[in-house]
Design a protein around this motif. Sequence first.
Motif, PDB file in Angstrom:
ATOM      1  N   TYR A 217     133.732 -11.372 -18.389  1.00 46.85           N
ATOM      2  CA  TYR A 217     134.761 -11.818 -19.330  1.00 46.85           C
ATOM      3  C   TYR A 217     134.873 -13.332 -19.226  1.00 46.85           C
ATOM      4  N   SER A 218     134.947 -13.970 -20.375  1.00 45.05           N
ATOM      5  CA  SER A 218     135.048 -15.428 -20.405  1.00 45.05           C
ATOM      6  C   SER A 218     136.183 -15.857 -21.323  1.00 45.05           C
ATOM      7  N   PRO A 219     136.919 -16.912 -20.953  1.00 44.59           N
ATOM      8  CA  PRO A 219     137.977 -17.414 -21.831  1.00 44.59           C
ATOM      9  C   PRO A 219     137.429 -18.309 -22.941  1.00 44.59           C
ATOM     10  N   ILE A 220     136.155 -18.682 -22.826  1.00 40.51           N
ATOM     11  CA  ILE A 220     135.510 -19.562 -23.812  1.00 40.51           C
ATOM     12  C   ILE A 220     134.219 -18.899 -24.253  1.00 40.51           C
ATOM     13  N   GLU A 221     133.914 -19.013 -25.542  1.00 42.28           N
ATOM     14  CA  GLU A 221     132.687 -18.415 -26.045  1.00 42.28           C
ATOM     15  C   GLU A 221     131.487 -19.228 -25.579  1.00 42.28           C
ATOM     16  N   PHE A 222     130.444 -18.538 -25.130  1.00 34.53           N
ATOM     17  CA  PHE A 222     129.228 -19.216 -24.693  1.00 34.53           C
ATOM     18  C   PHE A 222     128.527 -19.843 -25.902  1.00 34.53           C
ATOM     19  N   GLN A 223     127.552 -20.686 -25.634  1.00 35.11           N
ATOM     20  CA  GLN A 223     126.860 -21.397 -26.709  1.00 35.11           C
ATOM     21  C   GLN A 223     126.096 -20.447 -27.623  1.00 35.11           C
ATOM     22  N   ASP A 224     125.598 -19.358 -27.083  1.00 34.74           N
ATOM     23  CA  ASP A 224     124.876 -18.374 -27.882  1.00 34.74           C
ATOM     24  C   ASP A 224     125.390 -16.975 -27.581  1.00 34.74           C
ATOM     25  N   ASP A 225     125.258 -16.095 -28.586  1.00 35.53           N
ATOM     26  CA  ASP A 225     125.670 -14.712 -28.385  1.00 35.53           C
ATOM     27  C   ASP A 225     124.721 -13.977 -27.456  1.00 35.53           C
ATOM     28  N   ARG A 226     123.493 -14.487 -27.354  1.00 36.37           N
ATOM     29  CA  ARG A 226     122.506 -13.898 -26.450  1.00 36.37           C
ATOM     30  C   ARG A 226     121.896 -14.991 -25.603  1.00 36.37           C
ATOM     31  N   LEU A 227     121.794 -14.724 -24.348  1.00 36.11           N
ATOM     32  CA  LEU A 227     121.169 -15.670 -23.430  1.00 36.11           C
ATOM     33  C   LEU A 227     120.202 -14.916 -22.543  1.00 36.11           C
ATOM     34  N   GLU A 228     119.065 -15.523 -22.302  1.00 38.94           N
ATOM     35  CA  GLU A 228     118.118 -14.989 -21.322  1.00 38.94           C
ATOM     36  C   GLU A 228     117.822 -16.096 -20.323  1.00 38.94           C
ATOM     37  N   LEU A 229     118.203 -15.868 -19.075  1.00 42.19           N
ATOM     38  CA  LEU A 229     118.085 -16.892 -18.044  1.00 42.19           C
ATOM     39  C   LEU A 229     117.338 -16.335 -16.848  1.00 42.19           C
ATOM     40  N   TYR A 230     116.753 -17.248 -16.077  1.00 41.36           N
ATOM     41  CA  TYR A 230     116.046 -16.855 -14.860  1.00 41.36           C
ATOM     42  C   TYR A 230     116.649 -17.613 -13.684  1.00 41.36           C
ATOM     43  N   ILE A 231     116.924 -16.879 -12.629  1.00 36.64           N
ATOM     44  CA  ILE A 231     117.527 -17.474 -11.432  1.00 36.64           C
ATOM     45  C   ILE A 231     116.750 -17.015 -10.212  1.00 36.64           C
ATOM     46  N   LEU A 253     111.769 -17.236  -2.008  1.00 35.02           N
ATOM     47  CA  LEU A 253     112.534 -17.137  -3.249  1.00 35.02           C
ATOM     48  C   LEU A 253     112.187 -15.869  -4.018  1.00 35.02           C
ATOM     49  N   LYS A 254     113.213 -15.276  -4.618  1.00 30.66           N
ATOM     50  CA  LYS A 254     113.015 -14.100  -5.455  1.00 30.66           C
ATOM     51  C   LYS A 254     113.591 -14.385  -6.832  1.00 30.66           C
ATOM     52  N   LEU A 255     112.841 -14.033  -7.872  1.00 28.68           N
ATOM     53  CA  LEU A 255     113.204 -14.374  -9.244  1.00 28.68           C
ATOM     54  C   LEU A 255     113.914 -13.200  -9.909  1.00 28.68           C
ATOM     55  N   PHE A 256     115.034 -13.501 -10.585  1.00 28.60           N
ATOM     56  CA  PHE A 256     115.794 -12.500 -11.327  1.00 28.60           C
ATOM     57  C   PHE A 256     115.914 -12.938 -12.781  1.00 28.60           C
ATOM     58  N   ARG A 257     115.786 -11.979 -13.690  1.00 31.49           N
ATOM     59  CA  ARG A 257     115.990 -12.250 -15.120  1.00 31.49           C
ATOM     60  C   ARG A 257     117.369 -11.724 -15.510  1.00 31.49           C
ATOM     61  N   ILE A 258     118.142 -12.574 -16.184  1.00 27.73           N
ATOM     62  CA  ILE A 258     119.500 -12.199 -16.595  1.00 27.73           C
ATOM     63  C   ILE A 258     119.590 -12.254 -18.113  1.00 27.73           C
ATOM     64  N   ASN A 259     119.881 -11.123 -18.716  1.00 26.85           N
ATOM     65  CA  ASN A 259     120.135 -11.049 -20.156  1.00 26.85           C
ATOM     66  C   ASN A 259     121.628 -10.899 -20.382  1.00 26.85           C
ATOM     67  N   ILE A 260     122.202 -11.810 -21.158  1.00 31.15           N
ATOM     68  CA  ILE A 260     123.632 -11.787 -21.450  1.00 31.15           C
ATOM     69  C   ILE A 260     123.812 -11.606 -22.952  1.00 31.15           C
TER      70      ILE A 260
END
Length: 997
Positions: A217-231, A253-260
């Motif tokens: 939950y966020s009080p501010i809308e993110f820049q895009d409705d869909r985000l795909e990030l790697y951490i 290091l271990k890589l994770f893909r995050i879809n929001i």
Amino acid sequence: MEEAEESNTNKKCTRNFRRNGNTQNYQYPNQFLHQSNRINGFGYGFSYQNQYPALLPLPPSIPLQMAVAPSFPQYQNFGSKTHLQKPSWKQNNPPLATSSESQVQDFSVTQARTNFHLQTWLPFDENDRRVMDAKPKPLEVSRRPDSGGIEGKVITLLANHFLVQFDPSQRIFHYDVDIAPNPSKEISRIIKQKLVEDNSALLSGALPVYDGRRTIYSPIEFQDDRLELYISLPISSGKPLEIMKSEEIGQQLKLFRINIKLVSKFDGKELSSYLRKGEDWSPLPQEYIHALDVVLRENPTEKCVAAGRSFYSSSMGGAKEIGGGAIALKGFFQSLRPTQQGLALNVDFSVTAFHESIGVIPYLQKRLDFMHNLCQKKARGLTSGEKKEVEKALKNIRIFVCHRETVQRYRVCSLTEEVTENLWFPDRDGTGLRLVDYFKNQYNYDIQYRNLPCLQISRRKPCYLPMELCVICEGQKFLGKLSDDQTAKILKMGCQRPRERKKTIDQVMEGPVGPTSGNQGRGFKLQVSREMTRLTGRILQPPKLKLGNGGHIRNLTPSRHDRQWNLLDSHVFEGTRVARWALISFGGTLDQKSNIPKFINQLSQRCEQLGIFLHKNTLVNPQFEPMHVLGNVKLLESKLKKIHKAAFNNLQLLICVMERKHKGYADLKRIAETNIGIVSQCCLYPNLDKPSSQFLANLALKINAKVGGCTVALYNSLPSQIPRLFRQDDPVIFMGADVTHPHPLDDFSPSVAAVVGSVNWPAANKYVSRMRSQTHRQEIIQDLGTMVGEILDDFYEELSQLPKRIIFFRDGVSETQFYKVLQEELQEIRRACSRFPGYKPPITFAVVQKRHHTRLFPYEPEPTSPWNDENIPPGTVVDTVITHPREFDFYLCSHWGVKGTSRPIHYHVLWDENNFTSDELQKLVYNLCYTFVRCTKPISLVPPAYYAHLAAYRGRLYLDRSDSSVQRSSTISRAPPPKAMPLPKLTENIRKLMFYC
């Protein structure tokens, strides 16, 4: 606990486990003992980097209790900012909440509540057939009939509810988050924190909150409705990260893909409207409340161990060892609630038990007596029965290993069939490899306990871990059944007088781990008061009571501050005659047995003083049996039948004296009540050494109630006190219902439901009961209609007419199940009534809640006042400010709290065709609390609900057989539970008695 320290000697390490200053040294192989790092001294988490605090999982989300067709949410639709396919509902496809390919709305509990008023019940005709062409009637929970009661003396109180102010215009953006590969909950939270730190611009600078699973939950809308990030995250090795070389860190290091993905957006206007108590029916906006609840849980979750809706930390007083491999931790409960004053945060002190984080072997030594002599186990191993006990103790517990470096946690599924010495497994090349040889060759470790089985940590394939190389993970709630000693220690820790409890709660609200300690609330425009809610309650007057006095009626008004009364100069209202009775003894020393004749004489005299006739001589001589008879069901049954036969099959009462508590108590009750037909009363020898007058009186009251008498009645009958609804010639039935479930670790046994009903009027102090087993952990009473119908038959037999009104008290229902229980069980009660032609009595259906966390404290402006440490007086009722904004509920504390802080009972009326006013229903409940048959004081719970609880417990005893041939499953099973084994039927002479008291 101490961190594992590296050792330079022979690849061995020593871990020190400290509890209350005591240090135990336990040797583990390999210097890479898995580190169990700490959060605020509790010791639960990971040592990734200092800026990545290990966060803990939230409890399961609010379940959707009713199967309803999802309607489109009332929140606005939104267009995608990125190039996405059409939303799934526009393609006529069913929405999938977890899909990563299509944009969907979130069908949450809000929709369940929204559509509930569309759920209907259909009446039955006289032949018990559903009238399909009848016009459906919507079920709506009863509204409060007035602005609250007015009777009673006003008292100023404090409640542990803290007002939460929110901005109705503040929008909240709900995002679904999908992380691959699927991490643990702890690592999920670390990923979320790194996500926020490294991608502030993409997240519009927001500080979102995370529920630990798939929701942000966020009080501010993110820049895009869909985000795909790697951490990428550094996965810890045996070495602390701060001493690792940079190239080593890079290799780990271990890589994770995050879809929001944006799911929905909503504001608080509907919640604000709901709290204003408008006349128009509208649902409670659950999604907004859930989002705010996640916000307020964010900081406690980061710093404490979460268990259900509570948080525990050693920073609140340290861990206390309570024996049996368990420790007790102090913590706090918090829950967001809609109330008449607005949104409020309920915060309370809490204590619970956790598994002690020590090696599996020392854990078993503490928990199981037969594991104490480990040297013997090395040579002999475990018997079949001992192995089952070990498996039961370890099943489902999370462990980690200490013979190699890994962050992996494992869950114990079962034990191996073979002992460690005989275990083989296939090597990579397909050849067989002996387990003990593998550990010697791979880790240079000689397994010590070769005659013990290994832990099996996989359901699908062989995966063995020797017990001596495994350690219990921290932060696991103890779900096993606590012993009497453990329970006593837990209760002692949680037993706080009002002043101390209030101080603890205030410290939580001001402290570094409480719900107001984080920064997340500011982003969501939340303000939580740090002052308890001040309100006014009322103290209801105690009723005048009717007692016996040598054949005459005596009235008495309890005037003591605790509202107790005594029977020194009085008799019970209705004493019975017990001329045919016997006594059987199990165990006991010679001295104890020699005191039996004296005990019989003392009990007979005490009964006489109370107006109860108990013959001075037993019908047959007292029988003395060894204690082991209680453990042999067939032998026990033959002994009881022998006594019954010697008494010409005509015993009114059997008194059983035991050396100590024994599991055979359950068999004794089942045999006596369902096979032979004897009312029994048990007691322990230690209480007979020097029996006090109070002990003998308590025993006498229970005996009197079980054989058909009653202790007290209301002097001013209910018709005279509530004349608008009750009449002398129009009888009313008070019913209670409860369901008891098996132990949390029992995934097999049925639940037991019980229903009781009063069968005399206007005294309404004698109750018959019905019990049924039902599907494992099924909360809805499956056979309610049949049980209610049988009780109505009994009522008709006693009074030659059916009750004109039904007042039904339902115990054991959580708020999330209110509507489902109302919908199904009210219909069952009506079905029971439809068996009688033209019989449609008005029904009041009220839920009784004991296990809530609202506490009331006397308000004294002067902190040092002695009244500040007193409990609220009996009869204190609250039906404003902290109660439901619209629905008919109230808190009533009908008893005097001798220890700790009194907990009022929460009564919530779901259905009321009798149209009670607040004053009428509160007076009724409080008056009934004085009619309980086992004591001479008002009880905390309305008697019909209390009796139902006792009856359900008795039904549970019928299933707990000491020599049961039914074996519980020893592995984790996902199969549905088996059909419930029916309870044995009561004998005819027992059925109408209050044998369960």
